[in-house]
Design a protein around this motif. Structure first.
Motif, PDB file in Angstrom:
ATOM      1  N   VAL A 319       0.844  -1.199   0.000  1.00  0.00           N
ATOM      2  CA  VAL A 319       0.000   0.000   0.000  1.00  0.00           C
ATOM      3  C   VAL A 319       0.881   1.251   0.000  1.00  0.00           C
ATOM      4  CG1 VAL A 319      -1.721   1.305   1.319  1.00  0.00           C
ATOM      5  CG2 VAL A 319      -1.904  -1.179   1.150  1.00  0.00           C
ATOM      6  N   TYR A 320       1.930   1.230   0.810  1.00  0.00           N
ATOM      7  CA  TYR A 320       2.859   2.370   0.891  1.00  0.00           C
ATOM      8  C   TYR A 320       3.485   2.636  -0.481  1.00  0.00           C
ATOM      9  CZ  TYR A 320       6.697   5.234   2.790  1.00  0.00           C
ATOM     10  OH  TYR A 320       7.574   6.240   3.078  1.00  0.00           O
ATOM     11  N   ASN A 321       3.920   1.569  -1.145  1.00  0.00           N
ATOM     12  CA  ASN A 321       4.530   1.674  -2.478  1.00  0.00           C
ATOM     13  C   ASN A 321       3.563   2.316  -3.487  1.00  0.00           C
ATOM     14  OD1 ASN A 321       4.403  -0.115  -5.206  1.00  0.00           O
ATOM     15  ND2 ASN A 321       6.536   0.301  -4.725  1.00  0.00           N
ATOM     16  N   ARG A 322       2.280   1.895  -3.465  1.00  0.00           N
ATOM     17  CA  ARG A 322       1.303   2.474  -4.413  1.00  0.00           C
ATOM     18  C   ARG A 322       1.034   3.936  -4.073  1.00  0.00           C
ATOM     19  NH1 ARG A 322       2.580  -2.424  -4.647  1.00  0.00           N
ATOM     20  NH2 ARG A 322       1.390  -3.937  -5.862  1.00  0.00           N
ATOM     21  N   LEU A 323       0.932   4.236  -2.767  1.00  0.00           N
ATOM     22  CA  LEU A 323       0.673   5.623  -2.365  1.00  0.00           C
ATOM     23  C   LEU A 323       1.852   6.527  -2.721  1.00  0.00           C
ATOM     24  CD1 LEU A 323      -1.179   5.260   1.059  1.00  0.00           C
ATOM     25  CD2 LEU A 323      -2.048   6.364  -1.018  1.00  0.00           C
ATOM     26  N   LEU A 324       3.070   6.043  -2.519  1.00  0.00           N
ATOM     27  CA  LEU A 324       4.246   6.846  -2.884  1.00  0.00           C
ATOM     28  C   LEU A 324       4.206   7.207  -4.363  1.00  0.00           C
ATOM     29  CD1 LEU A 324       7.248   5.114  -1.048  1.00  0.00           C
ATOM     30  CD2 LEU A 324       6.332   7.407  -0.612  1.00  0.00           C
ATOM     31  N   ARG A 325       3.831   6.238  -5.190  1.00  0.00           N
ATOM     32  CA  ARG A 325       3.774   6.508  -6.626  1.00  0.00           C
ATOM     33  C   ARG A 325       2.623   7.445  -6.979  1.00  0.00           C
ATOM     34  NH1 ARG A 325       7.084   2.815  -6.092  1.00  0.00           N
ATOM     35  NH2 ARG A 325       8.755   2.647  -7.642  1.00  0.00           N
ATOM     36  N   ALA A 326       1.488   7.246  -6.346  1.00  0.00           N
ATOM     37  CA  ALA A 326       0.356   8.149  -6.600  1.00  0.00           C
ATOM     38  C   ALA A 326       0.717   9.572  -6.199  1.00  0.00           C
ATOM     39  CB  ALA A 326      -0.870   7.667  -5.829  1.00  0.00           C
ATOM     40  N   ALA A 327       1.575   9.702  -5.192  1.00  0.00           N
ATOM     41  CA  ALA A 327       1.972  11.019  -4.683  1.00  0.00           C
ATOM     42  C   ALA A 327       3.268  11.504  -5.327  1.00  0.00           C
ATOM     43  CB  ALA A 327       2.139  10.959  -3.166  1.00  0.00           C
ATOM     44  N   ALA A 328       3.753  10.779  -6.344  1.00  0.00           N
ATOM     45  CA  ALA A 328       5.018  11.145  -6.982  1.00  0.00           C
ATOM     46  C   ALA A 328       6.109  11.378  -5.924  1.00  0.00           C
ATOM     47  CB  ALA A 328       4.852  12.355  -7.902  1.00  0.00           C
ATOM     48  N   PHE A 329       6.080  10.567  -4.880  1.00  0.00           N
ATOM     49  CA  PHE A 329       7.100  10.554  -3.809  1.00  0.00           C
ATOM     50  C   PHE A 329       7.117  11.823  -2.952  1.00  0.00           C
ATOM     51  CE2 PHE A 329       8.519   7.242  -6.694  1.00  0.00           C
ATOM     52  CZ  PHE A 329       8.840   6.217  -5.817  1.00  0.00           C
ATOM     53  N   ARG A 330       5.980  12.570  -2.936  1.00  0.00           N
ATOM     54  CA  ARG A 330       5.903  13.709  -2.005  1.00  0.00           C
ATOM     55  C   ARG A 330       5.499  13.201  -0.621  1.00  0.00           C
ATOM     56  NH1 ARG A 330       3.710  16.334  -6.614  1.00  0.00           N
ATOM     57  NH2 ARG A 330       1.799  15.220  -6.117  1.00  0.00           N
ATOM     58  N   VAL A 331       6.414  13.275   0.325  1.00  0.00           N
ATOM     59  CA  VAL A 331       6.166  12.797   1.689  1.00  0.00           C
ATOM     60  C   VAL A 331       6.545  13.898   2.671  1.00  0.00           C
ATOM     61  CG1 VAL A 331       6.720  11.036   3.419  1.00  0.00           C
ATOM     62  CG2 VAL A 331       6.686  10.429   0.995  1.00  0.00           C
ATOM     63  N   VAL A 332       5.668  14.147   3.641  1.00  0.00           N
ATOM     64  CA  VAL A 332       5.907  15.185   4.636  1.00  0.00           C
ATOM     65  C   VAL A 332       5.871  14.545   6.018  1.00  0.00           C
ATOM     66  CG1 VAL A 332       4.944  17.282   5.686  1.00  0.00           C
ATOM     67  CG2 VAL A 332       4.794  16.948   3.203  1.00  0.00           C
ATOM     68  N   GLN A 333       6.841  14.856   6.874  1.00  0.00           N
ATOM     69  CA  GLN A 333       6.770  14.426   8.261  1.00  0.00           C
ATOM     70  C   GLN A 333       6.037  15.509   9.053  1.00  0.00           C
ATOM     71  OE1 GLN A 333       8.211  11.283   9.289  1.00  0.00           O
ATOM     72  NE2 GLN A 333       6.803  11.714  10.970  1.00  0.00           N
ATOM     73  N   ALA A 334       4.852  15.175   9.562  1.00  0.00           N
ATOM     74  CA  ALA A 334       4.044  16.198  10.243  1.00  0.00           C
ATOM     75  C   ALA A 334       4.528  16.402  11.673  1.00  0.00           C
ATOM     76  CB  ALA A 334       2.589  15.804  10.250  1.00  0.00           C
TER      77      ALA A 334
END
Ligand code: TXA
Ligand code: MG
Length: 334
Positions: A319-334
Motif C-alpha cells: 500500500v505504501y509503495n502504491r501511495l508513494l507513486r500516486a503522490a510522486a514521492f511527495r512525503v511530509v513528516q508532520a
C-alpha cells in the motif's frame, strides 16, 4: 459487461482465441487479457491501455503443467514458490519461451508468470487453452481496477467484453519477484519477502525502487516501476504522523479543493472533506480499498489530497509503495 459464468467464460475464450482483448477478474486487480502467443493480440493490449512499449506484461496460467510452455527452464526455486503460493498473488520473473509474443516481455529475456487465485480467471484460461498476457485493466497511469465498473470507466466501447467476477479481494497487484541471481522483490504485494525467504530458506530483499524513485539515468529492472502510476487527477502528498499531527499540519496548509484520504472512522473528525481507504493497522483492508478510493477522489473533484500515513512495515509495504507513486514521492513528516 457480463457476469462471469460458464457460458460467458466460453464466450470470452472464443474472443481470446480470435485474438481479441477481454477484461477478466483476478484476486489482485482486474486484468486486460489477450493470447500471450500472438503478437497481434498483445499489441491490442498496449494500444487499448496507451501503455509504453517498454513495459512488459505478466503471463497468466491456470495449471502448473502450463508453466513449461511459457518458461521452459524455470529453476527449482520457482517450483518451490509455485507450490507454496500458487494459485495466488505472486509473479515470478523467469527465462521466457521463444513462443511468447515479443511484446509480452518488451525486449527482455524474461517473462513474468503467475497463476491467479480467482477460480473464474483460471476457468477462462483453461477454456481458452492458451496462456494469457494481462496487465491491470486500467488506462495507463490510472489507478488499477478492483471491480468491473472501474474497467468500464476506462474501456467502455473500446474492448468487446468485460467479465464481472465480483470485487478483487486483495486489491493491489501481485508481488513481482526476480529469481535470476539473488531473489529480489521488484514490486511488493500481498506475498512478502519474509514469506518467500521462509520457503526458499534464503535471503530475499526488496529492490530499493520499492520506496525510492529511480536515480537519474538508472535502468529499471522492472520497467513498470519507472512510470508515475495510480495517479488521480489531484496532487497527493503523504503526511506522516499520528492523527493529531496530521490535523495540525493540514490546518496550517489550506488548499483549494482539498480532500483527505484517511483511515476508516476518521472521515467526520477531520477539518476537511475526507474519504477512507482502509482501517489503521489493517493492511488487508487498506489494500482492498485503496484503488477505489483513488478513483473516487477524481469523481468528487479533489484538487489537493493529504493522505494519512502512520508508519510502514512489511505487511503494508504494498500500500505504501502504491501511495508513494500516486503522490510522486511527495512525503511530509508532520
Ligand atoms: O496482480 C497482477 O499482477 C495484475 C493482475 C491482472 O494479474 N497484473 C498487473 O500487471 O499488475 P501490470 O502490467 O499492471 O504490472 C506488471 C508489472 C510491471 O511493473 C512490469 O514492469 C513487471 O510487472 N514485469 C512484467 N514482466 C516483467 C519482467 N519480465 N521483468 C521485470 N518486471 C516485469
Ligand atoms: Mg498496472
Amino acid at each position: 459487461m457480463l457476469p462471469l459464468d460458464d457460458e460467458t467464460a466460453e464466450y470470452a475464450a472464443k474472443l481470446l482465441r480470435q485474438g481479441e482483448v477481454v477484461a477478466i477478474p483476478t484476486e489482485t486487480v482486474y486484468g486486460l487479457a489477450a493470447n500471450a502467443f500472438s503478437q497481434e493480440a498483445v499489441a491490442k493490449i498496449f494500444a487499448a491501455k496507451g501503455r509504453p512499449q517498454d513495459n512488459p506484461l505478466i503471463v497468466h496460467i491456470a495449471d502448473l503443467e502450463d508453466l513449461t510452455a511459457v518458461a521452459p527452464a524455470a529453476p527449482q526455486a520457482a517450483g518451490l514458490l509455485a507450490k507454496a503460493f500458487w494459485p495466488g498473488p505472486l509473479t515470478l520473473v523467469l527465462g521466457k519461451s521463444p513462443a511468447l509474443a515479443p511484446g509480452v516481455s518488451a525486449g527482455l529475456a524474461t517473462a513474468g508468470v503467475r497463476m491467479p487465485a480467482h477460480p473464474g480467471a483460471r476457468g477462462v484460461i483453461r477454456k481458452t487453452g492458451l496462456p494469457l498476457a494481462a496487465p491491470s485493466a486500467n488506462l495507463s497511469g490510472r489507478p488499477s481496477p478492483t471491480c468491473a465498473a472501474h474497467v468500464l470507466q476506462d474501456f467502455a466501447g473500446k474492448i468487446p467484453l468485460i467479465l464481472d467476477g465480483g470485487p478483487s479481494i486483495v486489491g493491489v497487484e501481485s508481488t513481482v519477484l526476480a529469481l535470476e541471481d539473488e531473489p529480489v522483490v521488484l514490486r511488493p504485494g500481498f506475498v512478502t519477502a519474509a514469506e518467500i525467504a521462509e520457503v526458499l530458506q534464503a535471503p530475499v530483499r526488496y529492490s530499493k525502487t520499492v520506496t525510492a524513485p529511480l536515480a537519474k539515468g538508472e535502468a529499471a529492472r522492472s520497467p513498470g516501476t519507472k512510470y508515475r502510476h495510480y495517479a488521480p487527477i489531484a496532487d497527493l502528498s503523504l503526511i506522516k504522523g499520528d492523527f493529531k499531527a496530521f490535523c495540525n499540519w493540514a490546518k496550517g496548509h489550506p488548499n483549494p479543493g482539498l480532500w483527505a484520504l484517511c483511515y476508516t472512522g476518521e472521515e467526520k473528525k477531520l477539518p476537511m472533506p475526507a474519504l477512507a481507504y482502509g482501517s489503521l493497522g489493517d493492511s488487508a483492508s487498506q489494500s482492498a480499498g485503496l484503488f477505489a478510493a483513488l478513483r473516487r477522489l477524481d469523481e468528487v473533484g479533489a484538487q489537493t489530497v493529504y493522505v494519512r500515513w502512520e508508519a510502514e512495515d512489511e505487511k503494508n509495504l504494498a500500500v505504501y509503495n502504491r501511495l508513494l507513486r500516486a503522490a510522486a514521492f511527495r512525503v511530509v513528516q508532520a
